[in-house]
Design an enzyme around this catalytic site. Structure first.
Site, short mmCIF file in Angstrom:
data_model
loop_
_atom_site.label_atom_id
_atom_site.label_comp_id
_atom_site.label_asym_id
_atom_site.label_seq_id
_atom_site.Cartn_x
_atom_site.Cartn_y
_atom_site.Cartn_z
N CYS A 114 -5.07 -0.28 -8.51
CA CYS A 114 -5.21 0.43 -7.23
C CYS A 114 -6.58 1.09 -7.07
O CYS A 114 -7.00 1.37 -5.95
CB CYS A 114 -4.10 1.45 -7.06
SG CYS A 114 -2.47 0.71 -7.02
N HIS A 250 -6.61 6.21 -1.22
CA HIS A 250 -5.69 5.12 -1.55
C HIS A 250 -4.35 5.45 -0.91
O HIS A 250 -3.88 6.59 -0.97
CB HIS A 250 -5.56 5.00 -3.07
CG HIS A 250 -4.49 4.06 -3.51
ND1 HIS A 250 -4.35 2.80 -2.97
CD2 HIS A 250 -3.50 4.18 -4.43
CE1 HIS A 250 -3.33 2.19 -3.54
NE2 HIS A 250 -2.78 3.01 -4.42
N ASN A 280 1.76 0.37 0.03
CA ASN A 280 0.72 0.43 -1.00
C ASN A 280 0.19 -0.98 -1.24
O ASN A 280 0.90 -1.82 -1.80
CB ASN A 280 1.31 1.02 -2.27
CG ASN A 280 0.28 1.18 -3.39
OD1 ASN A 280 -0.80 0.61 -3.33
ND2 ASN A 280 0.64 1.94 -4.40
O1 UT7 Z 1 -0.73 2.94 -6.36
C1 UT7 Z 1 -0.53 3.35 -7.66
C2 UT7 Z 1 -0.09 4.71 -7.69
N1 UT7 Z 1 1.32 4.81 -7.42
C3 UT7 Z 1 1.77 5.92 -6.88
O2 UT7 Z 1 0.97 6.75 -6.55
C4 UT7 Z 1 3.24 6.13 -6.76
C5 UT7 Z 1 3.55 7.51 -7.23
N2 UT7 Z 1 4.93 7.89 -7.13
C6 UT7 Z 1 5.58 8.03 -5.97
O3 UT7 Z 1 5.04 7.75 -4.92
C7 UT7 Z 1 6.99 8.61 -5.99
O4 UT7 Z 1 7.26 9.07 -7.28
C8 UT7 Z 1 8.08 7.60 -5.55
C9 UT7 Z 1 7.98 7.34 -4.06
C10 UT7 Z 1 7.91 6.31 -6.33
C11 UT7 Z 1 9.46 8.18 -5.82
O5 UT7 Z 1 9.61 9.45 -5.23
P1 UT7 Z 1 10.24 10.68 -6.06
O6 UT7 Z 1 10.36 11.78 -5.14
O7 UT7 Z 1 9.35 10.86 -7.26
O8 UT7 Z 1 11.65 10.14 -6.43
P2 UT7 Z 1 12.29 9.87 -7.87
O9 UT7 Z 1 11.61 8.72 -8.54
O10 UT7 Z 1 12.37 11.16 -8.61
O11 UT7 Z 1 13.74 9.45 -7.44
C12 UT7 Z 1 14.65 10.36 -6.83
C13 UT7 Z 1 15.97 9.66 -6.66
C14 UT7 Z 1 16.46 9.00 -7.94
O12 UT7 Z 1 17.85 9.17 -7.97
P3 UT7 Z 1 18.52 10.28 -8.92
O13 UT7 Z 1 18.08 9.93 -10.30
O14 UT7 Z 1 17.97 11.59 -8.43
O15 UT7 Z 1 19.98 10.10 -8.65
C15 UT7 Z 1 16.15 7.54 -7.74
O16 UT7 Z 1 17.03 6.69 -8.44
O17 UT7 Z 1 15.82 8.60 -5.70
C16 UT7 Z 1 16.34 7.40 -6.25
N3 UT7 Z 1 15.61 6.27 -5.69
C17 UT7 Z 1 15.93 5.73 -4.51
N4 UT7 Z 1 16.91 6.00 -3.63
C18 UT7 Z 1 16.96 5.25 -2.50
C19 UT7 Z 1 14.54 5.63 -6.19
N5 UT7 Z 1 14.15 4.65 -5.36
C20 UT7 Z 1 15.00 4.69 -4.30
C21 UT7 Z 1 15.11 3.93 -3.11
N6 UT7 Z 1 16.10 4.26 -2.24
N7 UT7 Z 1 14.27 2.93 -2.80
#
Ligand code: UT7
Length: 323
Positions: A114, A250, A280
């Site tokens: 990225c 980004h 992304n």
């Molecule tokens: O380009 C390279 C750099 N990449 C990035 O910058 C990405 C960085 N990370 C992020 O953007 C965020 O961490 C995400 C968007 C990937 C995730 O957001 P988050 O607020 O960190 O959510 P999380 O991973 O802590 O997940 C929260 C909950 C989880 O469920 P539990 O464990 O709380 O029950 C996940 O399983 O959301 C769940 N979850 C989803 N639910 C519905 C994860 N993906 C999904 C989904 N739909 N697509």
């Protein structure tokens, strides 16, 4: 007299197929609401079957050449940032070179995921400052849809395909921050974090693999490292926050974009945001946002633009330029 790498043309290309968040609801336990609120993404483009990274890159490159009023043989080099090249080799850059009908100069790929476009801009800038080229096409192009695990809701809803290109030309400057062109660069990587964002396959393992990400961990690093690299690049260019017209970040997550802007002391009025429409697109996201930002009338000649990105490696960096 100082040499400066000045943007003299730009363009972008997005594949025709637009996929709204709602399309994932049929196959995954997810929702438009979750994707929008956690990432800011509303839709993304996916390449058609048989449409490759070099196809997207060539379309963007043609637009940049038209924008600059140049032909392919007016370029001395192509530097293409991608992690999703068509083939193991030759480079996607040489494929673009041939598709454009460019029969001189040199072309190669840069792979920093990225952060790839920042690394490619920096590489092209160094070549121009060293006098090894006068005009370089710098492209970011990706087909991340090819490395998605469609059963992994935590990653497959976040990425998209696309390409953006800029043409840099070596021009004379005075050496101070009033010059147009690249004013500073800051590059970083830390391979200790290689396992929080990676593809679990590759040439040496004879598999393609899928993108794997510990999103929360990457998020934790992102805001802090992006704000720091942007500040370092601004310091190198002697640019203060109140002199910045646009941050072109980004486009991974609106919450990272907002958090970084806040740390830099800038309101969202100074940020070009395209994540809602593109998702992304890895190395393509910054040149796409630059091109859209100019098209929207946001970025204008003479503006101070700060670009910053982080991704797999971890690799991250920033470039400050005057448009
Ligand atoms: O380009 C390279 C750099 N990449 C990035 O910058 C990405 C960085 N990370 C992020 O953007 C965020 O961490 C995400 C968007 C990937 C995730 O957001 P988050 O607020 O960190 O959510 P999380 O991973 O802590 O997940 C929260 C909950 C989880 O469920 P539990 O464990 O709380 O029950 C996940 O399983 O959301 C769940 N979850 C989803 N639910 C519905 C994860 N993906 C999904 C989904 N739909 N697509």
């Amino acid at each position: 007299m100082t040499t400066r790498s000045v943007v003299i043309g730009l363009g972008h290309y997005l594949p025709e197929r637009v996929v709204p968040n709602s399309e994932f609801e049929a196959t995954l336990d997810t929702s438009d609401e979750w994707i929008k609120s956690r990432s800011g993404i509303e839709r993304r483009h996916f390449a058609a079957e048989g449409e490759t990274t070099s196809n997207l890159a060539t379309n963007a490159a043609r637009k940049a050449l038209a924008d600059a009023g140049l032909g392919p043989n007016d370029l001395d080099a192509i530097v293409l940032a991608t992690s999703t090249a068509d083939l193991t080799f030759p480079s996607a850059a040489t494929m673009v070179q041939s598709a454009l009908g460019m029969t001189r100069g040199f072309a190669f790929d840069v792979q920093a995921v990225c952060a790839g476009f920042i690394y490619a801009l920096s590489t092209a800038n160094a070549l121009l400052l060293a006098g090894q080229a006068k005009r370089i096409m710098v492209i970011g192009a990706e087909t991340f849809s090819r490395i998605m695990d469609w059963n992994d809701r935590s990653t497959c809803v976040l990425f998209g395909d696309g390409a953006g290109a800029v043409i840099l030309e070596a021009q004379d400057g005075t050496g101070d921050k009033s010059d147009r062109g690249i004013l500073s660069v800051d590059l970083n990587s830390d391979g200790q974090h290689r396992d929080i964002l990676y593809v679990d396959g590759g040439i040496s393992t004879q598999t393609t693999g899928f993108l794997r990400m510990q999103g929360k961990e990457v998020f934790r690093h992102a805001v802090e490292k992006l704000a720091k690299t942007a500040t370092t690049a601004m310091d190198k260019a002697d640019i203060a926050s109140d002199e910045v017209d646009w941050i072109v970040p980004h486009q991974a997550n609106i919450r990272i974009i907002q958090g970084t802007a806040k740390k830099l002391g800038l309101s969202m009025d100074h940020v070009v945001v395209t994540v809602q429409d593109h998702g992304n697109t890895s190395a393509a996201s910054i040149p796409l946002a630059l091109s859209v930002g100019v098209e929207r009338g946001q970025i204008k000649r003479g503006d101070v633009v700060v670009t910053e990105a982080i991704g797999g490696g971890l690799a991250w960096g920033a470039v400050v330029l005057r448009w």
